[in-house]
Scaffold this motif. Structure first.
Motif, short mmCIF file in Angstrom:
data_model
loop_
_atom_site.label_atom_id
_atom_site.label_comp_id
_atom_site.label_asym_id
_atom_site.label_seq_id
_atom_site.Cartn_x
_atom_site.Cartn_y
_atom_site.Cartn_z
N VAL A 1 51.24 24.93 28.24
CA VAL A 1 50.75 25.59 29.46
C VAL A 1 49.25 25.41 29.55
O VAL A 1 48.53 25.63 28.58
N GLN A 2 48.80 25.03 30.73
CA GLN A 2 47.36 24.91 30.97
C GLN A 2 46.99 25.60 32.27
O GLN A 2 47.68 25.46 33.28
N LEU A 3 45.90 26.36 32.19
CA LEU A 3 45.30 26.95 33.38
C LEU A 3 43.90 26.37 33.51
O LEU A 3 43.12 26.42 32.55
N GLN A 4 43.60 25.83 34.67
CA GLN A 4 42.30 25.21 34.91
C GLN A 4 41.57 25.97 36.00
O GLN A 4 41.96 25.90 37.16
N ALA A 5 40.52 26.69 35.61
CA ALA A 5 39.71 27.43 36.56
C ALA A 5 38.56 26.56 37.05
O ALA A 5 37.95 25.84 36.26
N SER A 6 38.26 26.66 38.33
CA SER A 6 37.16 25.89 38.89
C SER A 6 36.60 26.61 40.11
O SER A 6 37.18 27.60 40.59
N GLY A 7 35.46 26.13 40.60
CA GLY A 7 34.89 26.67 41.81
C GLY A 7 33.66 27.53 41.63
O GLY A 7 33.06 27.98 42.61
N GLY A 8 33.29 27.79 40.40
CA GLY A 8 32.12 28.61 40.17
C GLY A 8 30.84 27.87 40.55
O GLY A 8 30.85 26.68 40.87
N GLY A 9 29.73 28.61 40.51
CA GLY A 9 28.45 28.00 40.85
C GLY A 9 27.38 29.05 41.03
O GLY A 9 27.56 30.22 40.68
N LEU A 10 26.27 28.59 41.56
CA LEU A 10 25.12 29.46 41.82
C LEU A 10 25.08 29.76 43.32
O LEU A 10 25.16 28.85 44.15
N MET A 11 24.96 31.05 43.63
CA MET A 11 24.98 31.47 45.02
C MET A 11 23.99 32.61 45.21
O MET A 11 23.80 33.42 44.30
N GLN A 12 23.42 32.67 46.38
CA GLN A 12 22.55 33.80 46.69
C GLN A 12 23.38 35.01 47.06
O GLN A 12 24.53 34.90 47.52
N ALA A 13 22.81 36.17 46.86
CA ALA A 13 23.50 37.41 47.25
C ALA A 13 23.89 37.35 48.72
O ALA A 13 23.11 36.89 49.56
N GLY A 14 25.09 37.82 48.99
CA GLY A 14 25.61 37.78 50.35
C GLY A 14 26.44 36.55 50.66
O GLY A 14 27.14 36.51 51.69
N GLY A 15 26.39 35.58 49.78
CA GLY A 15 27.14 34.35 50.00
C GLY A 15 28.58 34.45 49.55
O GLY A 15 29.05 35.52 49.15
N SER A 16 29.27 33.31 49.62
CA SER A 16 30.69 33.26 49.29
C SER A 16 31.00 32.10 48.35
O SER A 16 30.33 31.07 48.40
N LEU A 17 32.00 32.29 47.54
CA LEU A 17 32.55 31.25 46.70
C LEU A 17 34.06 31.42 46.66
O LEU A 17 34.57 32.53 46.80
N ARG A 18 34.76 30.32 46.44
CA ARG A 18 36.20 30.39 46.23
C ARG A 18 36.54 29.76 44.89
O ARG A 18 36.27 28.58 44.66
N LEU A 19 37.13 30.55 44.02
CA LEU A 19 37.59 30.07 42.73
C LEU A 19 39.05 29.63 42.85
O LEU A 19 39.82 30.22 43.61
N SER A 20 39.40 28.64 42.06
CA SER A 20 40.77 28.16 42.00
C SER A 20 41.26 28.19 40.56
O SER A 20 40.48 27.95 39.64
N CYS A 21 42.53 28.46 40.40
CA CYS A 21 43.17 28.43 39.09
C CYS A 21 44.43 27.60 39.23
O CYS A 21 45.40 28.07 39.84
#
Length: 125
Positions: A1-21
């Protein structure tokens, strides 16, 4: 079994990010999937979880109304949409999955059998 997390990064307050697993080697549609996070010097903290059908979700209070967990069982992937990010959201985010976990245990990281490697989210003020 493998889970691969991605989508992180550097963002300013108030911004948005989407993580995927993305999962492989597991009957994904039968798994409860959760996101946890761990900031430096702190314990791993429950963020959100989604049950098998995707119709039932749970969030920690600090992210309610800002984060949304969802899943696409056809793609074996769970997402964490993070909006209105705050500096206190800065952490390494991990996805976890389990086939047998019950509702009362979803906030406890030791109850999950499978873990991804983590993705760093940094929110600057």
């Amino acid at each position: 079994v493998q889970l691969q997390a991605s989508g992180g990064g550097l963002m300013q307050a108030g911004g948005s990010l989407r993580l995927s697993c993305a999962a492989s080697g597991i009957t994904f549609s039968r798994a409860v999937v959760a996101w946890f996070r761990q900031a430096p010097g702190k314990e791993r903290e429950f963020v959100a979880a989604i049950f098998r059908s995707g119709g039932i979700t749970y969030y920690t209070d600090s992210v309610k109304g800002r984060f949304t967990i969802s899943r696409d069982n056809a793609k074996n992937t769970v997402y964490l949409q993070m909006n209105s990010l705050k500096p206190e959201d800065t952490a390494v985010y991990y996805c976890a999955a389990d086939l047998r976990i019950i509702l009362s245990m979803i906030r406890f990281p030791t109850r999950y059998e499978y873990w991804g490697q983590g993705t760093q989210v940094t929110v600057s003020s």
